[in-house]
Design a protein around this motif. Structure first.
Motif, PDB file in Angstrom:
ATOM      1  N   PRO A  34       0.820  -1.214   0.000  1.00 24.26           N
ATOM      2  CA  PRO A  34       0.000   0.000   0.000  1.00 24.26           C
ATOM      3  C   PRO A  34       0.852   1.262   0.000  1.00 24.26           C
ATOM      4  O   PRO A  34       1.618   1.514   0.913  1.00 24.26           O
ATOM      5  CB  PRO A  34      -0.803  -0.097   1.291  1.00 24.26           C
ATOM      6  N   SER A  36      -0.753   4.135  -1.282  1.00 18.64           N
ATOM      7  CA  SER A  36      -1.761   5.181  -1.243  1.00 18.64           C
ATOM      8  C   SER A  36      -3.132   4.525  -1.144  1.00 18.64           C
ATOM      9  O   SER A  36      -3.316   3.403  -1.587  1.00 18.64           O
ATOM     10  CB  SER A  36      -1.660   6.011  -2.526  1.00 18.64           C
ATOM     11  N   HIS A  37      -4.042   5.248  -0.563  1.00 17.23           N
ATOM     12  CA  HIS A  37      -5.421   4.763  -0.507  1.00 17.23           C
ATOM     13  C   HIS A  37      -6.291   5.493  -1.518  1.00 17.23           C
ATOM     14  O   HIS A  37      -7.522   5.385  -1.486  1.00 17.23           O
ATOM     15  CB  HIS A  37      -5.984   4.912   0.910  1.00 17.23           C
ATOM     16  N   GLN A  42      -5.721   2.158  -6.506  1.00 17.25           N
ATOM     17  CA  GLN A  42      -6.445   0.889  -6.555  1.00 17.25           C
ATOM     18  C   GLN A  42      -6.611   0.427  -8.003  1.00 17.25           C
ATOM     19  O   GLN A  42      -6.585  -0.768  -8.287  1.00 17.25           O
ATOM     20  CB  GLN A  42      -7.810   1.023  -5.863  1.00 17.25           C
TER      21      GLN A  42
END
Length: 76
Positions: A34, A36-37, A42
């Protein structure tokens, strides 16, 4: 085909498998760790899936070819 040509081809396959392993590792590391969110990140994960499948297929075929030529030399 001479024994030398077979050995050279097997070496080429070995190098190719190693390079494919490196590419697979880099893409998996980048997309599975991960960073970045953000929704865009994604999307990268889903974009990488078909690429990884193709690279893994290529590695599998190279390994099969190397194994095949390994048995040819032993039988000659």
């Amino acid at each position: 085909m001479s024994s030398s040509e077979i050995e050279q081809y097997k070496e080429l396959l070995t190098q190719t498998i190693s390079q494919l392993d490196s590419l697979i590792y880099e893409i998996e590391d980048y997309t599975l760790t991960p960073r970045s969110h953000e929704p865009d990140f994604q999307d990268l994960k889903f974009d990488a899936i078909p690429i990884l499948r193709k690279l893994k297929d290529a590695r599998k075929y190279a390994q099969q070819s190397k194994a095949h030529y390994g048995t040819i030399k032993k039988t000659r």
